[in-house]
Design a protein around this motif. Structure first.
Motif, mmCIF file in Angstrom:
data_model
loop_
_atom_site.group_PDB
_atom_site.id
_atom_site.type_symbol
_atom_site.label_atom_id
_atom_site.label_comp_id
_atom_site.label_asym_id
_atom_site.label_seq_id
_atom_site.Cartn_x
_atom_site.Cartn_y
_atom_site.Cartn_z
ATOM 1 N N ARG A 180 0.838 -1.195 0.000
ATOM 2 C CA ARG A 180 0.000 0.000 0.000
ATOM 3 C C ARG A 180 0.878 1.252 0.000
ATOM 4 O O ARG A 180 0.590 2.233 -0.698
ATOM 5 C CB ARG A 180 -0.907 -0.016 1.229
ATOM 6 N N GLN A 181 1.973 1.201 0.765
ATOM 7 C CA GLN A 181 2.852 2.376 0.875
ATOM 8 C C GLN A 181 3.523 2.753 -0.452
ATOM 9 O O GLN A 181 3.877 3.898 -0.653
ATOM 10 C CB GLN A 181 3.926 2.137 1.946
ATOM 11 N N THR A 182 3.712 1.742 -1.326
ATOM 12 C CA THR A 182 4.333 2.082 -2.611
ATOM 13 C C THR A 182 3.370 2.892 -3.462
ATOM 14 O O THR A 182 3.768 3.478 -4.463
ATOM 15 C CB THR A 182 4.786 0.829 -3.404
ATOM 16 N N GLY A 183 2.106 2.878 -3.082
ATOM 17 C CA GLY A 183 1.156 3.870 -3.597
ATOM 18 C C GLY A 183 0.503 3.522 -4.909
ATOM 19 O O GLY A 183 -0.642 3.872 -5.158
ATOM 20 N N GLY A 184 1.210 2.816 -5.757
ATOM 21 C CA GLY A 184 0.708 2.617 -7.112
ATOM 22 C C GLY A 184 -0.551 1.786 -7.184
ATOM 23 O O GLY A 184 -1.264 1.819 -8.190
ATOM 24 N N ALA A 185 -0.861 1.029 -6.102
ATOM 25 C CA ALA A 185 -2.014 0.128 -6.145
ATOM 26 C C ALA A 185 -3.301 0.870 -6.459
ATOM 27 O O ALA A 185 -4.274 0.288 -6.939
ATOM 28 C CB ALA A 185 -2.160 -0.627 -4.833
ATOM 29 N N THR A 186 -3.302 2.169 -6.206
ATOM 30 C CA THR A 186 -4.509 2.949 -6.495
ATOM 31 C C THR A 186 -4.742 3.086 -7.994
ATOM 32 O O THR A 186 -5.824 3.486 -8.413
ATOM 33 C CB THR A 186 -4.390 4.357 -5.888
ATOM 34 N N THR A 187 -3.734 2.743 -8.795
ATOM 35 C CA THR A 187 -3.931 2.820 -10.240
ATOM 36 C C THR A 187 -4.631 1.568 -10.770
ATOM 37 O O THR A 187 -4.952 1.483 -11.946
ATOM 38 C CB THR A 187 -2.586 2.950 -10.990
ATOM 39 N N LEU A 188 -4.844 0.569 -9.908
ATOM 40 C CA LEU A 188 -5.539 -0.643 -10.332
ATOM 41 C C LEU A 188 -7.042 -0.403 -10.361
ATOM 42 O O LEU A 188 -7.546 0.516 -9.713
ATOM 43 C CB LEU A 188 -5.231 -1.780 -9.350
ATOM 44 N N PRO A 189 -7.783 -1.264 -11.100
ATOM 45 C CA PRO A 189 -9.245 -1.139 -11.152
ATOM 46 C C PRO A 189 -9.856 -0.972 -9.754
ATOM 47 O O PRO A 189 -10.754 -0.189 -9.562
ATOM 48 C CB PRO A 189 -9.685 -2.447 -11.796
ATOM 49 N N ASP A 190 -9.368 -1.734 -8.786
ATOM 50 C CA ASP A 190 -9.741 -1.447 -7.399
ATOM 51 C C ASP A 190 -8.556 -1.721 -6.483
ATOM 52 O O ASP A 190 -7.739 -2.591 -6.744
ATOM 53 C CB ASP A 190 -10.969 -2.255 -6.957
ATOM 54 N N GLY A 191 -8.445 -0.913 -5.431
ATOM 55 C CA GLY A 191 -7.348 -1.072 -4.483
ATOM 56 C C GLY A 191 -7.851 -1.713 -3.202
ATOM 57 O O GLY A 191 -7.375 -1.422 -2.114
ATOM 58 N N SER A 192 -8.838 -2.595 -3.341
ATOM 59 C CA SER A 192 -9.481 -3.233 -2.189
ATOM 60 C C SER A 192 -8.501 -4.138 -1.441
ATOM 61 O O SER A 192 -7.479 -4.539 -1.995
ATOM 62 C CB SER A 192 -10.666 -4.058 -2.659
ATOM 63 N N PRO A 193 -8.814 -4.455 -0.182
ATOM 64 C CA PRO A 193 -7.941 -5.347 0.594
ATOM 65 C C PRO A 193 -7.705 -6.684 -0.118
ATOM 66 O O PRO A 193 -6.587 -7.187 -0.136
ATOM 67 C CB PRO A 193 -8.734 -5.550 1.895
ATOM 68 N N ASP A 194 -8.740 -7.255 -0.731
ATOM 69 C CA ASP A 194 -8.589 -8.510 -1.467
ATOM 70 C C ASP A 194 -7.534 -8.391 -2.558
ATOM 71 O O ASP A 194 -6.721 -9.270 -2.770
ATOM 72 C CB ASP A 194 -9.906 -8.905 -2.144
ATOM 73 N N ARG A 195 -7.615 -7.282 -3.254
ATOM 74 C CA ARG A 195 -6.669 -7.018 -4.336
ATOM 75 C C ARG A 195 -5.248 -6.931 -3.803
ATOM 76 O O ARG A 195 -4.316 -7.512 -4.373
ATOM 77 C CB ARG A 195 -7.086 -5.711 -5.016
ATOM 78 N N LEU A 196 -5.085 -6.220 -2.709
ATOM 79 C CA LEU A 196 -3.747 -6.079 -2.133
ATOM 80 C C LEU A 196 -3.228 -7.426 -1.638
ATOM 81 O O LEU A 196 -2.045 -7.723 -1.737
ATOM 82 C CB LEU A 196 -3.753 -5.045 -1.004
ATOM 83 N N THR A 197 -4.135 -8.259 -1.102
ATOM 84 C CA THR A 197 -3.727 -9.594 -0.658
ATOM 85 C C THR A 197 -3.290 -10.445 -1.846
ATOM 86 O O THR A 197 -2.351 -11.235 -1.753
ATOM 87 C CB THR A 197 -4.881 -10.296 0.096
ATOM 88 N N LEU A 198 -3.966 -10.282 -2.967
ATOM 89 C CA LEU A 198 -3.611 -11.021 -4.185
ATOM 90 C C LEU A 198 -2.203 -10.621 -4.653
ATOM 91 O O LEU A 198 -1.391 -11.474 -5.028
ATOM 92 C CB LEU A 198 -4.655 -10.708 -5.261
ATOM 93 N N ILE A 199 -1.912 -9.330 -4.604
ATOM 94 C CA ILE A 199 -0.565 -8.861 -4.969
ATOM 95 C C ILE A 199 0.456 -9.398 -3.962
ATOM 96 O O ILE A 199 1.532 -9.888 -4.337
ATOM 97 C CB ILE A 199 -0.511 -7.313 -5.028
ATOM 98 N N ALA A 200 0.100 -9.340 -2.681
ATOM 99 C CA ALA A 200 0.978 -9.878 -1.639
ATOM 100 C C ALA A 200 1.257 -11.364 -1.882
ATOM 101 O O ALA A 200 2.385 -11.830 -1.713
ATOM 102 C CB ALA A 200 0.345 -9.677 -0.261
ATOM 103 N N GLY A 201 0.226 -12.101 -2.309
ATOM 104 C CA GLY A 201 0.395 -13.517 -2.613
ATOM 105 C C GLY A 201 1.403 -13.735 -3.732
ATOM 106 O O GLY A 201 2.184 -14.685 -3.706
ATOM 107 N N SER A 202 1.391 -12.857 -4.715
ATOM 108 C CA SER A 202 2.348 -12.975 -5.819
ATOM 109 C C SER A 202 3.769 -12.696 -5.355
ATOM 110 O O SER A 202 4.714 -13.370 -5.777
ATOM 111 C CB SER A 202 1.977 -12.024 -6.955
ATOM 112 N N VAL A 203 3.932 -11.704 -4.498
ATOM 113 C CA VAL A 203 5.261 -11.401 -3.946
ATOM 114 C C VAL A 203 5.754 -12.598 -3.131
ATOM 115 O O VAL A 203 6.896 -13.050 -3.268
ATOM 116 C CB VAL A 203 5.209 -10.137 -3.055
ATOM 117 N N PHE A 204 4.852 -13.145 -2.322
ATOM 118 C CA PHE A 204 5.181 -14.315 -1.517
ATOM 119 C C PHE A 204 5.534 -15.500 -2.416
ATOM 120 O O PHE A 204 6.505 -16.216 -2.180
ATOM 121 C CB PHE A 204 3.996 -14.659 -0.610
#
Lengths: 194, 194
Positions: free
Chosen positions: A134-158
């Motif tokens: 979230r702090q990198t900020g760019g997630a707001t450029t996605l269709p939605d920056g919802s918690p689910d979405r951020l968890t999905l990105i976190a899953g990819s990093v993991f």
């Protein structure tokens, strides 16, 4: 990983050793008792069922993972936090290979009695990545920056880190952790997107 | 996934169904014969051992995966190729969930008789990512740009995609493939590194 003393610990360690080779389905309570060198009565006194035993083992593992990530990102933000967490995670996985293997296999199951509690802890572990993302900020450029979405990105990093760790430990164990971290971070750094 | 007609296919499908729930160790040839509705004689006529049966299943799966990646990157280079491959891989995994789950669990094993052939095919599948990664050019900025190094980066890209797919299919199945692809590609695009 957290340590418990005595019989309980011996049972958990034996169960992990066996299941990392034969899978949980292929491991019986008889096997565990024999490997741990405890009587069956003592085994069932400590864990009332095989399900309880493996639930404890897996929840303990994910708990240690969350703790490790939390420590690694303390005082850092954004990409710096992600870098530090990737390094710490690689180190943890390399020091706990049997558990890493077991957790990687269990992540994909949907038919376990412990599924719900494992899911909650898993969200907690991924949650450690969510804040820096979230702090990198760019997630707001996605269709939605919802918690689910951020968890999905976190899953990819993991996932990028986990697979890097597995490649390393299975096929290329002579590399240093720093060297593997550099490769994983390369994939996440944006240098592919040029 | 590739199709073979008749008894052989029925046996492979039955073995996959069973092993995706009980693991390979937890699946017996008796179980497979019963689920496939074939006599044990016929089962052993087609596959001389349980090892041969699962080797065939896994090699077939990795072969289909390589084919899918190769098709997806045809005519593309660099990041465009990576984007296309991530999308194609997500689609393939979502259409073959049992096989995806089985392969994810098997990736981590080091004690299988088919380990060597699976390793070679795995290198081939990751190799499809290696060329586009090389084309993005930045890998030369790493301590070494050796083939091993590029395979390690490819493994991270693959891992990010695989974990994104698993999160999606297990916990968030209502999302569209495009939406999941956007999240995975976000993690790889460099937008975390700001």
């Amino acid at each position: 990983m957290p340590r418990e003393s005595g019989t309980k610990r011996a049972i958990l360690d034996a169960a992990l050793e066996l299941a990392s080779v034969n899978g949980i389905s292929g491991t019986t309570m008889d096997d565990v008792a024999e490997r741990a060198g405890v009587a069956k009565g003592s085994l069932y006194y400590n864990f009332s069922s095989k399900d309880k035993l493996f639930e404890k083992l897996l929840l303990e593992g994910v708990g240690a993972l969350t703790e490790c990530l939390r420590t690694a990102r303390a005082g850092l933000a954004g990409w710096d936090a992600i870098e530090s967490m990737v390094r710490a995670l690689l180190k943890l996985l390399s020091e706990n290979r049997a558990l890493a293997r077991l957790m990687a296999a269990e992540i994909l199951r949907t038919d376990r009695v412990w599924q719900h509690s494992l899911h909650l802890l898993r969200q907690e572990a991924l949650g450690e990545f969510v804040e820096p993302i979230r702090q990198t900020g760019g997630a707001t450029t996605l269709p939605d920056g919802s918690p689910d979405r951020l968890t999905l990105i976190a899953g990819s990093v993991f996932g990028a880190t986990l697979m890097g760790a597995l490649d390393w430990l299975v096929f290329d164990p002579d590399r240093s952790v720093e060297d593997v971290a550099a490769s994983v971070l390369y994939a996440l750094s944006g240098r592919l997107n040029t």
